[in-house]
Design an enzyme around this catalytic site. Structure first.
Site: not given
Length: 337
Positions: A60, A129
Site C-alpha cells: 500500500e 475488513h
C-alpha cells in the site's frame, strides 16, 4: 440514462475518465486483469490497455508513493486500496507527502491523485475488513475525503475527484455496492433497481465536492449522515415517526457547513449518525461545528449515534452496527428535551 448499481456507476466513471483524459490511469491490487475484488474495474484493462489499468504489488505504501510521483509529473492516477482497513501502511505517504506537496513546493508541484477504497461493515468482514477510517483523513489538512451514498452521486463525485488537483480519499461503502441497506439485516436484500438515485447518465457529469444533499425535508430535528448510514437514517426516521430533516453530507472535507447550519437553525435539534467508533469519530467534529454556529438555536443537546468503541466484532456485527432502532431512540430523546 441507465439503471446502475454503485459498482457499475463507479466503473462507468472510471471508463469515462480513461476515455476523456489520457493522463488518467488506474492501478492497485488485482484491479487490472481480475477487475478488482468487487469488480469495480471490470474490463477496463481489456478496453483501455495494460498501461492505463494495471495490477500493483501488495504494498500500500508503494502504491500511494508511486501515485504521488505520477501526479507530480502531470498524470492523474486513481489508486485503489483493496480495503480501507489496509490503507494505514500508506498513511505516511498520504499525510507527509501528498497532502503537503503543493504547500512545500510553493505551488510548483501537486498531487492530483484519487485513492479509492471500499470501507465499512455489514458484510461479516470482521475487525480487519470492516473499519471506517474517514476521521483520520479528515484531520489532515490538504486531503479531501469523499463518501457517496448512491450510484448517481458515486459516479459524479468520482469524476469530480479525478478532475480535482487535490489528493482525495474516496471511500466507497461496500455494503451498498449492490443495493441500499437500511440496517435491517434480517430482511430481504434490496437491489438498486427502481431506485431513482440509480438512474445514472452514461456519459460525463459531475457532482460538486462540498455540497450536501437534502434527502428528506423536516421541521423537528436535523440528521447528519453519509455513506451507508444515509439509508439507515431514512429507516430510523420512518420508525421514529418524527418529522426529521436528513442531510447526506457526501463529502466531509470539504464540508457543506452552510447547509448544516441552515437546517439546524430551522429545526433546533441535531442528531449525527456514522458507523465509525464514537470516540474521536467525525461526529465529534460535526457536533462542535453545530454547537459553535447554532448554539442559540438549539432546543436540546446534540445527539450522536455511532459504532461502539471496540474492534468490529464478527459474531456481534449487528450489535455493533448503528441501526435504525438506535437512531430512532436518539431522535425521540432529542424531542423530549
Amino acid at each position: 440514462m441507465a439503471n446502475m448499481n454503485m459498482i457499475q456507476a463507479l466503473n462507468s466513471a472510471l471508463d469515462v475518465m480513461l476515455e476523456r483524459d489520457p493522463n488518467v490511469l488506474i492501478f492497485g491490487e488485482d484491479v487490472g486483469y481480475f477487475g478488482g475484488v468487487f469488480r469495480v474495474t471490470d474490463k477496463l484493462q481489456e478496453k483501455h490497455g495494460i498501461t492505463r489499468c494495471f495490477d500493483a504489488p501488495i504494498s500500500e505504501g508503494g502504491i500511494i508513493s508511486t501515485a504521488i510521483g505520477m501526479g507530480a509529473y502531470g498524470l492523474r492516477p486513481v489508486a485503489e486500496i483493496q480495503f480501507a482497513d489496509y490503507i494505514l501502511p500508506a498513511y505516511d505517504q498520504l499525510v507527509s507527502e501528498a497532502a503537503r506537496l503543493r504547500y512545500r513546493s510553493g505551488g510548483e508541484f501537486w498531487a492530483p491523485i484519487t485513492v479509492r477504497s471500499p470501507y465499512g461493515g455489514g458484510i461479516f468482514g470482521g475487525q480487519t475488513h470492516s473499519q471506517s477510517p474517514e476521521a483520520i483523513f479528515a484531520h489532515i489538512t490538504g486531503i479531501k475525503t469523499v463518501i457517496p451514498s448512491n450510484p448517481y452521486d458515486a459516479k459524479g463525485l468520482l469524476i469530480s475527484s479525478i478532475e480535482s488537483d487535490d489528493p482525495i480519499v474516496f471511500l466507497e461503502p461496500k455494503r451498498i455496492y449492490n443495493g441500499p441497506f437500511d440496517g435491517h439485516h434480517d430482511r430481504q436484500i434490496k437491489s438498486w433497481a427502481n431506485e431513482p438515485s440509480a438512474d445514472v447518465p452514461e456519459g460525463h457529469y459531475t457532482v460538486p465536492l462540498g455540497k450536501a444533499a437534502t434527502v428528506r425535508e423536516g421541521n423537528d430535528v436535523t440528521v447528519l449522515a453519509y455513506g451507508a448510514m444515509v439509508h439507515v437514517a431514512k429507516a430510523g426516521i420512518e420508525e421514529s415517526c418524527i418529522d426529521a430533516e436528513l442531510l447526506d453530507l457526501r463529502s466531509i472535507v470539504p464540508l457543506d457547513i452552510d447547509a448544516i447550519v441552515a437546517s439546524v437553525k430551522k429545526t433546533g435539534r441535531c442528531v449525527i449518525l456514522h458507523e465509525a467508533s464514537r470516540y474521536g469519530g467525525f461526529g465529534g467534529e460535526l457536533s462542535a461545528l453545530v454547537q459553535e454556529r447554532c448554539f442559540y438555536h438549539l432546543k436540546s443537546p446534540i445527539g450522536r449515534v455511532a459504532g461502539w468503541d471496540t474492534p468490529y466484532p464478527h459474531a456481534f456485527e449487528w450489535d455493533y452496527f448503528p441501526g435504525p432502532a438506535r437512531l430512532a431512540k436518539a431522535l425521540r430523546q432529542a424531542m423530549q428535551n
